[in-house]
Design a protein around this motif. Structure first.
Motif, PDB file in Angstrom:
ATOM      1  N   ALA A 180       0.802  -1.233   0.000  1.00 42.69           N
ATOM      2  CA  ALA A 180       0.000   0.000   0.000  1.00 42.69           C
ATOM      3  C   ALA A 180       0.834   1.281   0.000  1.00 42.69           C
ATOM      4  CB  ALA A 180      -0.972  -0.012   1.182  1.00 42.69           C
ATOM      5  N   PRO A 181       1.807   1.441   0.900  1.00 41.25           N
ATOM      6  CA  PRO A 181       2.529   2.718   0.927  1.00 41.25           C
ATOM      7  C   PRO A 181       3.262   3.027  -0.367  1.00 41.25           C
ATOM      8  CG  PRO A 181       2.941   1.455   2.930  1.00 41.25           C
ATOM      9  CD  PRO A 181       2.268   0.531   1.965  1.00 41.25           C
ATOM     10  N   ALA A 182       3.680   2.011  -1.098  1.00 38.47           N
ATOM     11  CA  ALA A 182       4.436   2.243  -2.321  1.00 38.47           C
ATOM     12  C   ALA A 182       3.562   2.652  -3.498  1.00 38.47           C
ATOM     13  CB  ALA A 182       5.227   0.980  -2.676  1.00 38.47           C
ATOM     14  N   LEU A 183       2.287   2.264  -3.491  1.00 42.67           N
ATOM     15  CA  LEU A 183       1.437   2.462  -4.669  1.00 42.67           C
ATOM     16  C   LEU A 183       0.341   3.495  -4.494  1.00 42.67           C
ATOM     17  CD1 LEU A 183       1.009  -1.260  -5.821  1.00 42.67           C
ATOM     18  CD2 LEU A 183       2.644   0.436  -6.625  1.00 42.67           C
ATOM     19  N   PHE A 184      -0.123   3.708  -3.284  1.00 36.10           N
ATOM     20  CA  PHE A 184      -1.274   4.584  -3.077  1.00 36.10           C
ATOM     21  C   PHE A 184      -1.059   6.024  -3.554  1.00 36.10           C
ATOM     22  CE2 PHE A 184      -4.238   2.394   0.199  1.00 36.10           C
ATOM     23  CZ  PHE A 184      -4.330   1.305  -0.654  1.00 36.10           C
ATOM     24  N   PRO A 185       0.129   6.636  -3.372  1.00 29.90           N
ATOM     25  CA  PRO A 185       0.278   8.023  -3.842  1.00 29.90           C
ATOM     26  C   PRO A 185       0.013   8.198  -5.332  1.00 29.90           C
ATOM     27  CG  PRO A 185       2.043   7.469  -2.316  1.00 29.90           C
ATOM     28  CD  PRO A 185       1.311   6.187  -2.600  1.00 29.90           C
ATOM     29  N   GLU A 186       0.583   7.303  -6.154  1.00 34.47           N
ATOM     30  CA  GLU A 186       0.366   7.421  -7.601  1.00 34.47           C
ATOM     31  C   GLU A 186      -1.064   7.080  -7.979  1.00 34.47           C
ATOM     32  OE1 GLU A 186       0.958   7.801 -11.769  1.00 34.47           O
ATOM     33  OE2 GLU A 186       1.720   8.735  -9.945  1.00 34.47           O
ATOM     34  N   MET A 187      -1.671   6.105  -7.333  1.00 40.05           N
ATOM     35  CA  MET A 187      -3.064   5.766  -7.610  1.00 40.05           C
ATOM     36  C   MET A 187      -3.971   6.952  -7.287  1.00 40.05           C
ATOM     37  SD  MET A 187      -3.123   1.833  -6.164  1.00 40.05           S
ATOM     38  CE  MET A 187      -4.780   1.433  -6.733  1.00 40.05           C
ATOM     39  N   LYS A 188      -3.666   7.639  -6.207  1.00 35.16           N
ATOM     40  CA  LYS A 188      -4.461   8.810  -5.831  1.00 35.16           C
ATOM     41  C   LYS A 188      -4.278   9.942  -6.848  1.00 35.16           C
ATOM     42  CE  LYS A 188      -5.593  11.534  -1.730  1.00 35.16           C
ATOM     43  NZ  LYS A 188      -5.270  11.767  -0.298  1.00 35.16           N
ATOM     44  N   ARG A 189      -3.036  10.117  -7.331  1.00 34.60           N
ATOM     45  CA  ARG A 189      -2.779  11.161  -8.318  1.00 34.60           C
ATOM     46  C   ARG A 189      -3.573  10.923  -9.595  1.00 34.60           C
ATOM     47  NH1 ARG A 189      -0.668  12.390 -12.778  1.00 34.60           N
ATOM     48  NH2 ARG A 189      -0.148  10.234 -13.270  1.00 34.60           N
ATOM     49  N   ARG A 190      -3.801   9.647  -9.921  1.00 33.08           N
ATOM     50  CA  ARG A 190      -4.533   9.307 -11.143  1.00 33.08           C
ATOM     51  C   ARG A 190      -6.047   9.389 -10.959  1.00 33.08           C
ATOM     52  NH1 ARG A 190      -1.329   4.370 -14.226  1.00 33.08           N
ATOM     53  NH2 ARG A 190       0.773   5.192 -13.937  1.00 33.08           N
ATOM     54  N   GLY A 191      -6.479   9.834  -9.812  1.00 37.03           N
ATOM     55  CA  GLY A 191      -7.905  10.075  -9.623  1.00 37.03           C
ATOM     56  C   GLY A 191      -8.658   8.988  -8.899  1.00 37.03           C
ATOM     57  N   GLN A 192      -7.989   7.959  -8.449  1.00 38.89           N
ATOM     58  CA  GLN A 192      -8.680   6.904  -7.721  1.00 38.89           C
ATOM     59  C   GLN A 192      -9.000   7.384  -6.300  1.00 38.89           C
ATOM     60  OE1 GLN A 192      -7.577   2.847  -7.936  1.00 38.89           O
ATOM     61  NE2 GLN A 192      -6.508   3.025  -9.896  1.00 38.89           N
ATOM     62  N   LYS A 193     -10.189   7.034  -5.850  1.00 33.75           N
ATOM     63  CA  LYS A 193     -10.622   7.450  -4.528  1.00 33.75           C
ATOM     64  C   LYS A 193     -10.005   6.557  -3.460  1.00 33.75           C
ATOM     65  CE  LYS A 193     -15.045   9.176  -6.267  1.00 33.75           C
ATOM     66  NZ  LYS A 193     -16.514   9.040  -6.225  1.00 33.75           N
ATOM     67  N   GLN A 194      -9.822   7.141  -2.279  1.00 28.45           N
ATOM     68  CA  GLN A 194      -9.205   6.405  -1.181  1.00 28.45           C
ATOM     69  C   GLN A 194      -9.977   5.128  -0.852  1.00 28.45           C
ATOM     70  OE1 GLN A 194      -6.389   7.514  -0.007  1.00 28.45           O
ATOM     71  NE2 GLN A 194      -6.006   6.398   1.890  1.00 28.45           N
ATOM     72  N   GLY A 195     -11.309   5.232  -0.882  1.00 27.83           N
ATOM     73  CA  GLY A 195     -12.130   4.064  -0.569  1.00 27.83           C
ATOM     74  C   GLY A 195     -11.916   2.927  -1.543  1.00 27.83           C
ATOM     75  N   ASP A 196     -11.822   3.250  -2.844  1.00 31.96           N
ATOM     76  CA  ASP A 196     -11.598   2.222  -3.861  1.00 31.96           C
ATOM     77  C   ASP A 196     -10.229   1.572  -3.709  1.00 31.96           C
ATOM     78  OD1 ASP A 196     -13.918   1.954  -5.496  1.00 31.96           O
ATOM     79  OD2 ASP A 196     -13.547   3.957  -6.280  1.00 31.96           O
ATOM     80  N   MET A 197      -9.220   2.391  -3.370  1.00 29.34           N
ATOM     81  CA  MET A 197      -7.874   1.842  -3.230  1.00 29.34           C
ATOM     82  C   MET A 197      -7.803   0.855  -2.069  1.00 29.34           C
ATOM     83  SD  MET A 197      -5.330   5.060  -4.053  1.00 29.34           S
ATOM     84  CE  MET A 197      -5.829   6.007  -2.623  1.00 29.34           C
TER      85      MET A 197
END
Length: 632
Positions: free
Chosen positions: A330-347
């Motif tokens: 999670a810590p390695a991927l969540f920042p970029e996923m969030k930048r691409r518009g994915q919501k925290q709940g979905d991640m």
């Protein structure tokens, strides 16, 4: 790599992931730890290191020198039971025993204190009831000696008595320091009233027959569970009450069944694979795998979701621990996923269900324990687990791609091939490990227990040389953490074994077997019931305890219906993992929220579509036996 991920790596959570609710036992600060506890931790670390080295020596002696060490299993078995019970005592101090705290935390603070008082006194009552039969069991085992070294078995089983007395001392000590006297007295009085009432009614209860199973095995266990009593103590409370108040069976049987449930040599791989997960975290081997997959797939739509799922799939094959997997990825991927518009709940929803998907990838601790409890080939479970996980992985990837149809891909660039190559070189030694584990077990070169030691030493040597992060102090703390976590798992296993035996002896299993084997729809109806039961119990009992409790009951029924044991095991584990991640009760759901830094309210709405995808995958696995048996 930062240019590809577009985000800094977040620090992994450092607080205990199991302490999701208000602690039942509030541990003291590290500095305030008494000397006797430090000594106990040192003994646990020494036992863990000794078991690992002895087993590895046994592998070398058997397969390289062709000279098996005949006394090794006896020494390891003795050390293993002591490790499990010392770990249980340490886990009580740390508040790491598995329990359901969701309902207790819903109560007003003042009422919660009284419930905590009752829970502590219920734990104490269980342990007090176990002391006399544990002492008797030690005395009975004095007459038995081991065949190779001629050691009296009392030296091994006295670990059970030590653990019970140690946990009792820990519970009473914390009760006196962390809960006011009034709630404790009221809790003790309530426990005494319940026990006295059952004792007075025991002649009438004895006439009720199998109804007592509902009263004690369901009623008492459910009451204890809702009160926040750790799951192992819930099982023990139901079993002790059932035998003491409605039968003539001596309580020493409970200790014997606990010993049998904990002491299987197959289960020695559990603490060693837990240690492997600690090594994975400390060295950053998992992070290397994540970085490589991100460079390979990060530029495509839904690419980071694919990387997250793929990382969980591969990393799970190294650590064997869902918590370790999620904390690595999670810590390695969540920042970029969030930048691409994915919501925290979905991640977080994808993280939770991805961890559930990956739990059949060897070296899954659940598969090892299930194989030991149900008598299923662990090599067969390991081979089938890869294929089954691929089916679930496919369902989640399809859903992730659909959800990513509006993903913002601006700034996402394909990584240069030379960078991909460099990251592959860095990740290569880590990527080898899951395939090494599978091949050694699958080809019959090593057992699950033996391969765990090979994997740990390989990870330690390669991890230290290539990734760093290991030193003597870290290894010591990892060994202590391993003992505590293993103690929690193995204590549940022991209590569940005793409870499953009591249920079997009651005659309920025969009635249940007749009902399930005559269901309209035959095998398909039985599979549907299995999925439903293990999803529900996976929510309530943290998954693994549900398997431990029901496997001895359900597997014989499945065999009667002609269901392959590996196929049935895959359905059971997958259904259990769905329940584990299902809100509002599933404990895995809350662990994922904690690791992902999201509030449960944000994730509840998002996770249902992913859970539906998993359930579809489970139904396909249940309906098509070939998926589970093709690799056998």
């Amino acid at each position: 790599m930062s240019d590809i991920l577009k985000g800094a790596v977040l620090p992994a959570p450092t607080e205990p992931l199991d302490a999701l609710a208000s602690p039942l036992l509030a541990p003291e600060s590290t500095a305030a730890r008494p000397m006797w506890l430090k000594a106990l931790e040192a003994v646990a670390a020494l036992l863990g290191a000794s078991i690992t080295l002895l087993l590895f020596t046994g592998v070398l002696s058997r397969y390289i020198l062709s000279s098996p060490i005949v006394w090794l299993d006896e020494v390891v078995s003795l050390q293993f039971l002591w490790l499990a019970m010392i770990g249980s005592v340490i886990a009580v101090y740390r508040n790491e025993h598995l329990r359901l705290g969701v309902f207790v935390d819903m109560l007003p603070e003042k009422l919660r204190e009284y419930v905590h008082g009752f829970a502590l006194m219920a734990m104490a009552a269980v342990l007090i009831a176990l002391i006399p039969p544990a002492l008797e069991y030690v005395q009975e085992e004095w007459h038995i000696t081991t065949p190779a070294m001629e050691i009296r078995n009392s030296f091994r089983v006295s670990a059970l008595l030590f653990g019970i007395v140690g946990m009792l001392a820990m519970v009473l000590g914390f009760a006196g320091r962390t809960v006011r006297m009034q709630p404790l007295i009221l809790g003790a009085v309530l426990v005494a009233i319940v026990a006295a009432t059952c004792w007075g009614l025991s002649p009438q209860l004895a006439k009720l027959g199998t109804v007592n199973v509902l009263i004690f095995m369901v009623g008492f266990v459910a009451l204890s569970l809702l009160s926040g009593v750790p799951i192992a103590f819930c099982f023990a409370a139901g079993t002790i009450s059932y035998l003491a108040f409605s039968s003539q069976v001596p309580l020493m049987v409970v200790i014997g069944r606990m010993d049998e449930g904990i002491s299987s040599l197959v289960l020695i791989s559990v603490p060693i694979f837990v240690l492997l997960g600690c090594v994975l975290d400390a060295t950053g081997m998992g992070k290397a795998i994540v970085d490589f997959l991100a460079s390979l797939l990060g530029h495509v739509k839904a690419g980071m979701s694919y990387v997250l799922l793929g990382s969980l799939f591969i990393v799970s094959g190294i650590s064997g621990s869902k918590v370790s997997d999620m904390a690595t990825v999670a810590p390695a991927l969540f920042p970029e996923m969030k930048r691409r518009g994915q919501k925290q709940g979905d991640m977080v929803a994808l993280l939770a269900t991805g961890a559930a998907m990956a739990d059949t990838v060897p070296p899954s601790i659940v598969l090892i324990v299930l194989g030991a409890v149900a008598g299923v080939s662990i090599a067969g479970l390991f081979n089938a687990g890869f294929v089954v996980a691929m089916v679930l992985l496919t369902t989640l990837m399809v859903l992730a791609r659909w959800k990513a149809r509006h993903e913002d891909m601006r700034g996402a660039k394909r990584a240069p091939m030379n960078l991909v190559g460099k990251l592959l070189l860095v990740a290569g030694p880590a990527l080898v490990l899951p395939f090494l584990i599978r091949s050694l077990v699958g080809e019959g070169i090593a057992t699950a227990t033996e391969v765990s030691t090979v994997a740990v030493l390989y990870a330690m040597v390669v991890g230290h040389l290539m990734y760093g992060g290991l030193n003597a102090r870290k290894i010591y703390h990892m060994l202590v953490d391993t003992a505590a976590l293993s103690g929690t798992v193995l204590l549940v296993l022991g209590a569940a074994s005793a409870m499953a035996w009591a249920i079997t002896q009651s005659g309920v299993v025969q009635q249940l077997s007749h009902a399930l084997t005559t269901l309209p729809g035959g095998v398909f109806a039985f599979m549907a019931v299995t999925i439903l039961v293990f999803v529900v119990l996976g929510c309530l009992l943290e998954g693994l305890p549900a398997v431990l409790l029901l496997a001895p009951i359900m597997f014989p029924i499945a065999k009667t219906l002609g269901i392959h044991d590996v196929h049935y095991a895959m359905v059971v584990v997958c259904a259990m993992n769905v329940g584990l991640m299902m809100p509002p009760v599933g404990i895995g759901f809350y662990i994922a929220c904690k690791i992902g830094g999201a509030k449960p309210d944000e994730v509840i709405g998002a996770i249902w579509s992913y859970l539906v995808a998993l359930i579809v995958g489970v139904i396909v696995i249940a309906a098509v036996p070939w998926i589970s048996t093709v690799a056998l």
